[in-house]
Scaffold this active site. Structure first.
Site, PDB file in Angstrom:
ATOM      1  CG  HIS A 122      -1.927   0.960   1.386  1.00 38.23           C
ATOM      2  ND1 HIS A 122      -1.717   2.259   1.768  1.00 38.23           N
ATOM      3  CD2 HIS A 122      -3.266   0.845   1.171  1.00 38.23           C
ATOM      4  CE1 HIS A 122      -2.875   2.903   1.790  1.00 38.23           C
ATOM      5  NE2 HIS A 122      -3.828   2.061   1.426  1.00 38.23           N
ATOM      6  CG  ASP A 195       0.459  -2.398   6.170  1.00 36.82           C
ATOM      7  OD1 ASP A 195      -0.506  -2.641   6.905  1.00 36.82           O
ATOM      8  OD2 ASP A 195       0.368  -1.721   5.134  1.00 36.82           O
ATOM      9  CD  GLN A 198      -6.925  -4.661   4.005  1.00 38.67           C
ATOM     10  OE1 GLN A 198      -7.825  -5.438   4.302  1.00 38.67           O
ATOM     11  NE2 GLN A 198      -7.140  -3.391   3.724  1.00 38.67           N
ATOM     12  CE  LYS A 221      -7.370  -0.396   6.273  1.00 33.85           C
ATOM     13  NZ  LYS A 221      -8.116  -0.041   5.061  1.00 33.85           N
ATOM     14  CB  CYS A 359      -3.659   3.175  -1.659  1.00 33.90           C
ATOM     15  SG  CYS A 359      -4.883   4.434  -1.349  1.00 33.90           S
TER      16      CYS A 359
END
Ligand code: PMP
Length: 401
Positions: A122, A195, A198, A221, A359
């Site tokens: 991202h 990261d 997700q 999220k 993104c």
């Protein structure tokens, strides 16, 4: 997992869009919030609102205790060794910017520092490293969306300062082999930032089992409010890193000549945090744990399989991201139809998906496409919604092709 019982906890799922029942398949962008999270936030403002850490009065003490209790909940959720390794942020983006800025000041030499990233990051795991002055060395990936670990091994040099990789790709759904990647990086003496934006609502995450040095994610999220997130960092590194922002709470002593800094985690939490949202995050974690992370993962995997099978029946469909290890994201194009047109027509039928580059422009460049349509699933989605989506897509595809 009783799906109707779960859906009843999400008031927004009763909304109608263009006169049709909402089918919300944009969960990778943000998930909806259960009533108990909404009520935890409003309850905080109704009965508890006070600035934390510095008040002598009752409300300040209780608000501080509730805020710090969520830090311990997060520690337990991700298996961190210490609660002071948990830093509250505004979200993944701020977490990565914090690490990039502070880590670079401590560990970059200013002479050709390199950061290895995956080719499927991202923008928020690309741009902060560029701002910090790094040269990026991207790991290539296959057509199906699997990272090339052999190529990864060859990217290390004496200029490599850090590896920054997503746990799960927001565009391709690939679950990256983080543990293996950490082992390779550590063998070169290089720390790893993950990261987890997700991953956190889809997989059970254990930062000690992964062995990573930093792990960032966003509350919004994972069924929690917007404006709150987490940066986990290993104590040994955080202790060595300078503060990211200066202000109240992050100091130990201030004079006009010199300032000394507070201990972890407060060194990295300048100013008044979003206390109500942190309390909402705690409620969302409790919600997820009550449903069970394994049950969530199994439900979403079944939805993904069902949706993949249904889409593959459509003429002219191209799926992007077909890695054997993937979760909850379905990126696709139909024939030559522009993704935005597909998204707009689906919206007319009450179905919310995302279109565009998500993104991740380098991923689009990799495939030579301007964007995709992305459907992404959460624990409240149903097989019936997947069928509605597939039938709608059939109609849309007939109109556009
Ligand atoms: N990384 C990934 C993989 C993401 O999917 C997102 C959100 N789309 C981000 C980072 C940024 O998260 P936020 O906007 O919540 O800071």
């Amino acid at each position: 997992m009783e799906i109707e019982h779960i859906r009843n906890q999400f008031p927004i799922l009763d909304e109608k869009v263009h006169g049709r029942p909402l089918v919300y398949l944009d969960n990778a962008a943000t998930t909806q919030k259960p009533l108990r999270v909404i009520e935890a936030v409003s309850g905080y403002y109704k009965t508890l609102n006070a600035n934390i850490h510095r008040g002598a009065h009752h409300l300040a003490a209780v608000a501080t205790e509730r805020y710090e209790a969520v830090r311990r909940q997060v520690q337990q959720l991700i298996g961190a060794r210490h609660s002071h390794e948990i830093v509250f942020t505004r979200g993944t983006t701020e977490g990565i910017n914090l690490v990039a800025s502070s880590f670079a000041r401590r560990y970059f030499s200013g002479d050709g520092d390199e950061v290895i990233v995956s080719g499927m990051e991202h923008h928020s795991n690309i741009v902060p490293w560029q701002l910090a002055g790094a040269r990026l060395r991207p790991i290539p990936f296959s057509d199906s969306g699997v990272l090339d670990l052999e190529a990864y091994g060859h990217l290390f040099s004496d200029k490599t300062r850090l590896v920054a990789v997503n746990h799960v790709s927001n565009t391709l759904g690939t679950v990256n082999p983080v543990r293996q990647m950490v082992d390779i990086a550590h063998a070169h003496g290089v720390p790893v930032l993950v990261d987890g934006a997700q991953a956190i609502s889809h997989l059970a995450v254990d930062v000690q089992a992964l062995g990573c040095d930093f792990y960032c994610f966003s509350g919004h999220k994972m069924y929690a409010p917007m404006g709150v997130g987490v940066m986990y960092g290993r104590e040994e590194l955080l202790d060595q890193m300078p503060p990211y922002q200066g202000g109240g709470e992050m100091i130990s002593e201030v004079t006009f000549e010199r300032t000394t800094y507070n201990q972890l985690p407060f060194k990295f939490e300048a100013g008044t945090p979003s206390v109500g949202d942190v309390i909402g995050l705690g409620e969302a974690i409790a919600f997820m744990q009550e449903v069970g992370l394994d049950a969530i993962a199994a439900h979403e995997e079944a939805l993904l399989r069902h949706a993949t099978d249904a889409l593959l029946q459509l003429p002219g469909i191209r799926l992007f991201g077909t890695a054997p290890q993937k979760t909850s994201v379905l990126s696709f194009l139909i024939g030559d139809a522009h993704p935005y047109d597909v998204g707009t027509l689906l919206d007319q039928l009450g179905i919310a998906v995302r279109t565009g580059h998500h993104c991740t422009q380098p991923v689009m460049d990799r495939y030579g496409i301007p964007g995709t349509v992305r459907a992404s699933f959460a624990l409240y989605n149903t097989p019936a919604e997947v069928d509605t989506f597939a039938t709608a897509l059939e109609k849309v595809s007939a109109m556009l092709m």
